[in-house]
Design a protein around this motif. Structure first.
Motif, short mmCIF file in Angstrom:
data_model
loop_
_atom_site.label_atom_id
_atom_site.label_comp_id
_atom_site.label_asym_id
_atom_site.label_seq_id
_atom_site.Cartn_x
_atom_site.Cartn_y
_atom_site.Cartn_z
N UNK A 146 0.85 -1.18 0.00
CA UNK A 146 0.00 0.00 0.00
C UNK A 146 0.89 1.23 0.00
N UNK A 147 0.50 2.27 -0.76
CA UNK A 147 1.30 3.50 -0.83
C UNK A 147 0.42 4.72 -0.65
N UNK A 148 0.98 5.73 0.02
CA UNK A 148 0.38 7.05 0.08
C UNK A 148 1.41 8.03 -0.45
N UNK A 149 1.04 8.74 -1.52
CA UNK A 149 1.95 9.69 -2.17
C UNK A 149 1.40 11.09 -1.99
N UNK A 150 2.23 12.01 -1.53
CA UNK A 150 1.77 13.39 -1.35
C UNK A 150 2.80 14.38 -1.87
N UNK A 151 2.31 15.40 -2.55
CA UNK A 151 3.16 16.49 -3.05
C UNK A 151 2.88 17.68 -2.14
N UNK A 153 4.66 20.56 -1.63
CA UNK A 153 4.94 21.91 -2.12
C UNK A 153 4.85 21.91 -3.64
N UNK A 154 3.67 22.16 -4.20
CA UNK A 154 3.48 22.06 -5.64
C UNK A 154 4.42 22.94 -6.45
N UNK A 155 4.87 24.07 -5.88
CA UNK A 155 5.74 24.96 -6.64
C UNK A 155 7.13 24.39 -6.85
N UNK A 156 7.55 23.43 -6.01
CA UNK A 156 8.88 22.85 -6.15
C UNK A 156 8.85 21.38 -6.55
N UNK A 157 7.65 20.84 -6.75
CA UNK A 157 7.52 19.42 -7.12
C UNK A 157 8.17 18.49 -6.11
N UNK A 158 8.08 18.85 -4.83
CA UNK A 158 8.68 18.04 -3.77
C UNK A 158 7.63 17.08 -3.23
N UNK A 159 7.72 15.81 -3.61
CA UNK A 159 6.72 14.84 -3.16
C UNK A 159 7.39 13.73 -2.36
N UNK A 160 6.57 13.05 -1.56
CA UNK A 160 7.05 11.97 -0.72
C UNK A 160 6.19 10.75 -0.91
N UNK A 161 6.82 9.59 -0.99
CA UNK A 161 6.11 8.31 -1.10
C UNK A 161 6.29 7.56 0.21
N UNK A 162 5.19 7.19 0.83
CA UNK A 162 5.23 6.39 2.05
C UNK A 162 4.71 5.00 1.72
N UNK A 163 5.50 3.98 2.00
CA UNK A 163 5.15 2.60 1.69
C UNK A 163 4.71 1.85 2.94
N UNK A 164 3.68 1.03 2.79
CA UNK A 164 3.37 0.07 3.84
C UNK A 164 4.41 -1.04 3.85
N UNK A 165 4.42 -1.82 4.93
CA UNK A 165 5.43 -2.89 5.05
C UNK A 165 4.85 -4.28 4.81
N UNK A 166 3.53 -4.42 4.83
CA UNK A 166 2.90 -5.72 4.61
C UNK A 166 2.79 -6.00 3.12
N UNK A 167 3.33 -7.12 2.67
CA UNK A 167 3.30 -7.47 1.25
C UNK A 167 1.89 -7.80 0.80
N UNK A 168 1.54 -7.33 -0.39
CA UNK A 168 0.24 -7.58 -1.00
C UNK A 168 0.48 -8.30 -2.33
N UNK A 198 0.26 6.96 8.88
CA UNK A 198 0.11 5.63 9.48
C UNK A 198 -0.79 4.79 8.58
N UNK A 199 -0.44 3.53 8.37
CA UNK A 199 -1.26 2.63 7.57
C UNK A 199 -1.55 1.34 8.35
N UNK A 200 -2.67 0.72 8.01
CA UNK A 200 -2.90 -0.66 8.42
C UNK A 200 -3.33 -1.44 7.18
N UNK A 201 -2.93 -2.70 7.12
CA UNK A 201 -3.32 -3.61 6.04
C UNK A 201 -3.94 -4.83 6.69
N UNK A 202 -5.24 -5.03 6.45
CA UNK A 202 -5.99 -6.10 7.10
C UNK A 202 -5.79 -6.07 8.61
N UNK A 203 -5.80 -4.86 9.17
CA UNK A 203 -5.69 -4.69 10.61
C UNK A 203 -4.27 -4.71 11.14
N UNK A 204 -3.29 -5.02 10.29
CA UNK A 204 -1.89 -5.07 10.71
C UNK A 204 -1.29 -3.68 10.62
#
Length: 272
Positions: A146-151, A153-168, A198-204
């Motif tokens: 599972x991923x959550x991606x957020x930008x 500061x749109x003016x600088x194209x600075x985005x961050x990718x946050x990954x879950x740790x549970x394999x899907x 914060x993420x949960x995958x199937x409650x994990x």
């Protein structure tokens, strides 16, 4: 169940939505494919998917060739909305600033991606024109997690990718919660060093991520662009991140829920 020296009775419970369902908390967006009354379909394809939150943020697709399918497959006997991974998508217009009303949010969804190795798998996205701008906000199942991606500061194209740790795995149905907590609010100008994801995958529960120098939620809210499901469609001319998979239910709350309410909502989705 027999235990030496004592007798214990075990009762099987059937989930009852009158006991608890998402209408009992504040929801900013609620798409429920199992509720056929919220689906407008033409020839088995979905032209409109109505929001049950009360906000009337209905998702539509006017082009017959871009509409996802309804009831072409089911989950636990309930209909789902299926996207082809090529160009299917729906959007609710530029409404994210109405959905994200506080200093944080929770996204809950029941979905699957048939090809998690692909760099696609968009569930919910707020996007605009331009390649980097497509990453203003996006929720994914892709690269096997599972991923959550957020930008921030749109003016600088600075985005961050946050990954879950549970394999899907490919075609694996999952119940996922993603929370974003911006403790400085949404004025759109103040730099923020305490964004928590914060993420949960199937409650994990996955490892909480604290993002430094992230900007704030207002910068994502106030930049124009379309809120879409199934792909990131930008200003209407873009179309990327298409998911080859299906969505059964999608719920957004306008604040980060307490652990108790989060678990209730996850329980509602899991039992359903």
């Amino acid at each position: 169940i027999y235990v030496p020296g004592k007798v214990t009775f075990a009762k099987e419970f059937t989930w009852n939505e009158t006991v608890w369902n998402p209408s009992m908390i504040s929801t900013a967006l609620w798409l429920d494919a199992a509720d056929a009354s919220t689906i407008t379909e033409i020839g088995g394809a979905v032209s409109q998917w109505d929001d049950k939150s009360g906000g009337a943020y209905n998702f539509t697709q006017s082009s017959s060739t871009l509409r996802p399918l309804y009831a072409s497959e089911t989950l636990n006997g309930k209909n789902v909305v299926t996207f082809d991974g090529i160009d299917d998508n729906m959007n609710a217009g530029d409404v994210l600033d109405n959905v994200w009303t506080g200093s944080g949010f929770n996204i809950f969804f029941v979905a699957k991606n048939n090809d998690v190795a692909a760099p696609d798998g968009s569930i919910l996205a707020k996007t605009s024109g331009g390649f980097q701008s497509l990453r203003q906000f996006a929720s994914y199942i892709r690269t096997g997690v599972s991923q959550l991606v957020t930008l921030y500061t749109p003016d600088t194209n600075n985005y961050t990718v946050v990954n879950g740790s549970t394999a899907i795995s490919d075609s694996q149905w999952v119940v996922i919660s993603q929370s974003y907590d911006d403790t400085l609010g949404v004025d759109g100008t103040t730099a923020n060093t305490t964004v928590r994801v914060q993420m949960t995958v199937d409650g994990d529960e996955q490892t909480e991520v604290v993002i430094a120098s992230a900007g704030n939620l207002g910068q994502i809210q106030n930049t124009s662009g379309l809120l879409s499901i199934g792909s990131s469609i930008g200003d209407g001319t873009q179309n990327s991140g298409n998911i080859d998979g299906a969505i059964a239910e999608l719920i957004v709350t306008p604040s980060v829920l307490s652990v108790s309410d989060r678990q209730k909502l996850e329980g509602y989705l899991a039992h359903k």
